[in-house]
Design an enzyme around this catalytic site. Structure first.
Site: not given
Ligand code: FPP
Length: 265
Positions: A35, A210, A83
Site C-alpha cells: 500500500d 486486512i 479496486n
Molecule cells: C496500493 O497503493 C497499490 C495497488 C493497488 C497496486 C499494487 C500493484 C503493484 C505494486 C504492481 C504489481 C505488479 C505486478 C506485475 C504484480 P495505492 O494506490 O492504494 O496507494 P495509496 O493508498 O497511497 O493511494
C-alpha cells in the site's frame, strides 16, 4: 546494509541472509499488502501511476530477496475486487502494467526458478492479460524455487463464497458428504489450495487493516505494519520486518512459548 552472512539454511542452497536474521527462523510464507503507491507519487508531485511503476521495482527487489534468503512463498495483493472502483485510466494502467511486467520479467522468473500463480477471479481481467497469465503460469509451473502468488481481482470474501459454492456442487452431485467437510477440505477449495498459510503479513503505509485479503489464510499470521510507503520498502525494511517476526512467540492458541515459531518453520 551489513554484509550478508553465508550460512546454510536448508542444505540445498547457501543462505544470503543479512546479519541479525536467523536463517532457521524465517517465515515460510510471507504475504504483503503493498500500500502507499499513490501517496508516494503525490508526495513527489507525480501522477499516481508513477507510484505503481515504482511499486513494481520494490516488488522485484522483495521477491528476489525472499527467494535468496530462503522464504518459500511470497503472496502479494496487486489488485482487489474493490479496486475496479478507481478511475478508469488508473485501472487500465494497472492492467497494462501487470501484462508488460509479466512479459518483461518472465525470463528472469524462469532463470530464478520462480513458480508464479495469479490468484483471484481472472475471467474478469482483459483477455490479453489472461493469456499472459496462463502462459507464465504454465511455463513456470514446474519451477522448484519460491512460490510467487499475485492476488489479482482478488477478494477474501469472494474466495470464501466460491469455495462454499464448489463444496455445495460436490455435495449435490453426491461426491461429498457434507458432514465430512472439515478445515482441510474447505482450504482445498481456496485459490491458495496446496500453499501453506502465511506466517507473516506485512502491510505498508501505516494502515492497520486486512482489507479483504486472505481472510481464511491469515488466521494465525503475525502482523507487521510499517509507515513506509510500498515503493520505499527495500532490503532494510524487509530485514526489519523479518527481525521483528523472529521476536514473536507463536502460540497458535496454545501455551508453548519459545519453540512454536521454530517448529512452524
Ligand atoms: C496500493 O497503493 C497499490 C495497488 C493497488 C497496486 C499494487 C500493484 C503493484 C505494486 C504492481 C504489481 C505488479 C505486478 C506485475 C504484480 P495505492 O494506490 O492504494 O496507494 P495509496 O493508498 O497511497 O493511494
Amino acid at each position: 546494509m551489513s554484509r550478508p552472512s553465508v550460512i546454510s539454511a536448508d542444505h540445498s542452497k547457501i543462505c544470503k541472509c543479512p546479519k541479525g536474521l536467523n536463517p532457521l527462523r524465517l517465515p515460510t510464507h510471507v504475504a504483503v499488502i503493498m500500500d502507499g503507491n499513490g501517496r508516494w507519487a503525490k508526495s513527489r508531485g507525480l501522477p499516481r501511476i508513477m507510484g505503481h511503476r515504482a511499486g513494481v521495482e520494490a516488488l522485484k527487489t522483495i521477491l528476489r530477496l525472499c527467494s535468496d534468503w530462503g522464504v518459500k512463498a511470497l503472496t502479494v495483493y496487486a489488485f482487489s475486487t474493490e479496486n475496479w472502483s478507481r478511475p478508469g485510466d488508473e485501472v487500465s494502467f494497472l492492467m497494462t502494467l501487470f501484462e508488460r511486467v509479466l512479459q518483461s520479467e518472465l525470463e528472469s522468473l524462469q532463470q530464478e526458478k520462480v513458480r508464479i500463480k495469479f490468484l483471484g477471479d481472472l475471467v474478469d481481467l482483459p483477455e490479453s492479460l489472461q493469456t499472459s497469465i496462463s502462459e507464465a503460469t504454465k511455463i513456470t509451473s514446474g519451477n522448484t524455487g519460491i512460490h510467487f502468488n499475485v492476488c489479482t481481482n482478488y477478494g477474501g470474501r469472494r474466495e470464501l463464497v466460491l469455495a462454499a459454492q464448489k463444496l455445495a456442487e460436490r455435495a449435490v452431485k453426491g461426491d461429498l458428504d457434507p458432514s465430512l467437510i472439515d478445515e482441510n477440505i474447505f482450504a482445498g477449495e481456496l485459490f491458495t489450495a496446496s500453499e501453506s498459510d502465511p506466517d507473516l503479513l506485512i502491510r505498508t503505509s501505516g494502515e492497520k487493516r486486512i482489507s479483504n485479503f486472505l481472510l481464511w489464510q491469515l488466521a494465525y499470521a503475525e502482523l507487521y505494519v510499517t509507515d513506509v510507503l510500498w515503493p520505499d520498502f527495500n532490503e532494510n525494511e524487509l530485514t526489519n520486518a523479518l527481525i521483528d517476526y523472529q521476536t514473536r512467540c507463536r502460540r497458535f492458541g496454545g501455551l508453548e512459548t519459545d519453540t512454536s515459531n521454530q517448529l512452524q518453520n
